[in-house]
Design a protein around this motif. Structure first.
Motif, PDB file in Angstrom:
ATOM      1  N   ARG A 113       0.948  -0.654  -0.124  1.00 15.03           N
ATOM      2  CA  ARG A 113      -0.086   0.065  -0.113  1.00 15.03           C
ATOM      3  C   ARG A 113       0.658   0.823  -0.059  1.00 15.03           C
ATOM      4  O   ARG A 113       1.875   1.286  -0.074  1.00 15.03           O
ATOM      5  CB  ARG A 113      -0.636   0.436   1.254  1.00 15.03           C
ATOM      6  CG  ARG A 113      -0.241  -0.065   2.374  1.00 15.03           C
ATOM      7  CD  ARG A 113      -1.499   0.803   4.259  1.00 15.03           C
ATOM      8  NE  ARG A 113      -0.153   0.283   5.477  1.00 15.03           N
ATOM      9  CZ  ARG A 113      -0.220  -0.692   5.455  1.00 15.03           C
ATOM     10  NH1 ARG A 113      -0.256  -1.322   5.039  1.00 15.03           N
ATOM     11  NH2 ARG A 113       0.783  -0.327   7.142  1.00 15.03           N
ATOM     12  N   ALA A 114       0.517   2.540  -0.051  1.00 13.79           N
ATOM     13  CA  ALA A 114       1.060   3.718   0.267  1.00 13.79           C
ATOM     14  C   ALA A 114      -0.093   4.377   0.622  1.00 13.79           C
ATOM     15  O   ALA A 114      -0.319   4.318   1.595  1.00 13.79           O
ATOM     16  CB  ALA A 114       0.886   4.542  -0.919  1.00 13.79           C
ATOM     17  N   GLU A 115       1.543   4.780   2.111  1.00  9.58           N
ATOM     18  CA  GLU A 115       0.880   5.198   3.123  1.00  9.58           C
ATOM     19  C   GLU A 115       2.108   6.262   3.585  1.00  9.58           C
ATOM     20  O   GLU A 115       3.424   6.443   3.999  1.00  9.58           O
ATOM     21  CB  GLU A 115       1.398   4.104   4.143  1.00  9.58           C
ATOM     22  CG  GLU A 115       0.761   4.777   5.566  1.00  9.58           C
ATOM     23  CD  GLU A 115       1.090   3.480   6.714  1.00  9.58           C
ATOM     24  OE1 GLU A 115       1.874   3.858   7.234  1.00  9.58           O
ATOM     25  OE2 GLU A 115       0.104   2.680   6.464  1.00  9.58           O
ATOM     26  N   GLY A 116       1.387   7.654   3.816  1.00 11.60           N
ATOM     27  CA  GLY A 116       2.488   9.010   3.845  1.00 11.60           C
ATOM     28  C   GLY A 116       3.205   9.028   3.096  1.00 11.60           C
ATOM     29  O   GLY A 116       4.674   9.572   2.985  1.00 11.60           O
ATOM     30  N   GLY A 117       3.276   8.670   1.414  1.00 10.88           N
ATOM     31  CA  GLY A 117       4.298   9.259   0.521  1.00 10.88           C
ATOM     32  C   GLY A 117       5.405   7.254   0.146  1.00 10.88           C
ATOM     33  O   GLY A 117       5.987   7.981  -0.677  1.00 10.88           O
ATOM     34  N   LEU A 118       5.062   6.142   1.181  1.00 10.03           N
ATOM     35  CA  LEU A 118       6.197   5.329   1.311  1.00 10.03           C
ATOM     36  C   LEU A 118       4.976   3.786   0.601  1.00 10.03           C
ATOM     37  O   LEU A 118       4.188   3.933   0.653  1.00 10.03           O
ATOM     38  CB  LEU A 118       6.309   4.854   2.523  1.00 10.03           C
ATOM     39  CG  LEU A 118       7.469   6.413   3.284  1.00 10.03           C
ATOM     40  CD1 LEU A 118       7.438   6.064   4.928  1.00 10.03           C
ATOM     41  CD2 LEU A 118       7.932   7.000   2.934  1.00 10.03           C
ATOM     42  N   LEU A 119       6.323   3.394   0.062  1.00 10.58           N
ATOM     43  CA  LEU A 119       6.188   2.092  -0.613  1.00 10.58           C
ATOM     44  C   LEU A 119       5.433   1.438   1.089  1.00 10.58           C
ATOM     45  O   LEU A 119       6.974   0.973   1.327  1.00 10.58           O
ATOM     46  CB  LEU A 119       6.417   1.960  -1.518  1.00 10.58           C
ATOM     47  CG  LEU A 119       6.258   0.051  -2.131  1.00 10.58           C
ATOM     48  CD1 LEU A 119       6.597   0.754  -3.509  1.00 10.58           C
ATOM     49  CD2 LEU A 119       6.418  -0.598  -1.522  1.00 10.58           C
ATOM     50  N   VAL A 120       4.639   0.387   1.731  1.00  7.95           N
ATOM     51  CA  VAL A 120       4.816  -0.449   2.495  1.00  7.95           C
ATOM     52  C   VAL A 120       4.526  -1.250   2.256  1.00  7.95           C
ATOM     53  O   VAL A 120       3.592  -2.013   1.648  1.00  7.95           O
ATOM     54  CB  VAL A 120       3.426   0.372   3.502  1.00  7.95           C
ATOM     55  CG1 VAL A 120       3.729  -0.800   4.527  1.00  7.95           C
ATOM     56  CG2 VAL A 120       4.452   1.889   3.630  1.00  7.95           C
ATOM     57  N   LEU A 121       5.335  -2.640   2.899  1.00 10.84           N
ATOM     58  CA  LEU A 121       4.821  -4.272   2.673  1.00 10.84           C
ATOM     59  C   LEU A 121       5.354  -4.682   3.633  1.00 10.84           C
ATOM     60  O   LEU A 121       6.138  -4.324   4.631  1.00 10.84           O
ATOM     61  CB  LEU A 121       6.284  -5.068   1.562  1.00 10.84           C
ATOM     62  CG  LEU A 121       5.235  -6.640   0.883  1.00 10.84           C
ATOM     63  CD1 LEU A 121       6.167  -6.411  -0.114  1.00 10.84           C
ATOM     64  CD2 LEU A 121       5.987  -7.533   2.468  1.00 10.84           C
ATOM     65  N   GLU A 122       3.822  -4.966   4.686  1.00 11.08           N
ATOM     66  CA  GLU A 122       4.136  -5.873   5.721  1.00 11.08           C
ATOM     67  C   GLU A 122       3.391  -7.482   5.686  1.00 11.08           C
ATOM     68  O   GLU A 122       2.722  -7.646   5.020  1.00 11.08           O
ATOM     69  CB  GLU A 122       2.788  -4.585   6.605  1.00 11.08           C
ATOM     70  CG  GLU A 122       3.395  -3.893   7.288  1.00 11.08           C
ATOM     71  CD  GLU A 122       2.259  -3.064   8.691  1.00 11.08           C
ATOM     72  OE1 GLU A 122       2.997  -2.625   9.023  1.00 11.08           O
ATOM     73  OE2 GLU A 122       1.068  -3.531   7.829  1.00 11.08           O
TER      74      GLU A 122
END
Length: 219
Positions: free
Chosen positions: A148-157
């Protein structure tokens, strides 16, 4: 990508294309809700009243490239639309800019470092493989999860974590290893003002949508 956009837009200015308008045609056909659409083709938009004598203004510009290679990282299948592009002694700036592109897995893996490998895991999820040390043990951790995109970052959890150990041991080590394979990283090389809005997983990398206002492409 900054170098690519600067080079192409500068070339357009040098060739004297002047002011023209193109319809918005981003890769997925979706129009970013945060930005206004360019005017229809053939409709002239008056330049801004404060345009300087040494400035050139382009109403709307569409840029497409199969591949972009820059020091910050590579992009493929780039489709960008800019409006209100100004070029002059103070640099190059776009009133709005919308971009769809694919960031190769290898580009993001290089940003993360430490021998990380990223890949498509199916079902719209990404996989990450990384050699880590957990509780004094060297482990090859494999994890999968949605992005997902979160706060302009690419996030993989990670949603699943496999450390290749027997059941109860795997569960205990997996919990400790989870944070080591969680990824939060910016898209490399973005100009000031351009923000990551959406991210998905494709066969070759992360499909991203970015947009922004008053984007500084070069000074």
């Amino acid at each position: 990508m900054k170098q690519f956009l600067l080079g192409v837009l500068t070339t357009l200015v040098v060739l004297g294309l002047g002011v023209f308008a193109l319809g918005l045609s981003l890769g997925s056909g979706a129009t970013p809700t945060t930005l206004p659409s360019p005017p229809p083709s053939g409709v002239r938009v008056p330049p801004p009243g404060d345009l300087g004598p040494d400035e050139t203004w382009l109403g709307a510009v569409q840029l497409d490239s199969r591949e972009v290679v820059a020091a910050e990282g590579d992009l493929v299948d780039v489709d960008a639309t800019g409006t209100g592009v100004r070029f002059g002694p103070d640099g190059l700036r776009a009133a709005t800019l919308a971009v769809r592109a694919t960031v190769p897995f290898g580009t993001v893996a290089d940003q993360v470092g430490d021998g990380t490998r990223l890949y498509a895991a199916g079902g719209g999820r990404a996989g990450v493989e990384r050699q880590v040390t957990v509780l004094g043990r060297d482990l090859l951790v494999r994890a999968t999860g949605a992005v997902r995109a979160e706060g302009g970052l690419l996030v993989l959890e990670p949603e699943t974590v496999d450390v290749g150990a027997p059941g109860p041991v795997d569960a205990a080590l997996g919990a400790a290893a989870r944070r080591l394979v969680t990824i939060r990283t910016p898209v490399a090389g973005l100009p000031d003002g351009l923000v990551l809005r959406e991210v998905g997983v494709g066969g070759a990398g992360f499909a991203v949508r970015l947009d922004g206002r008053d984007v500084v492409l070069g000074r």
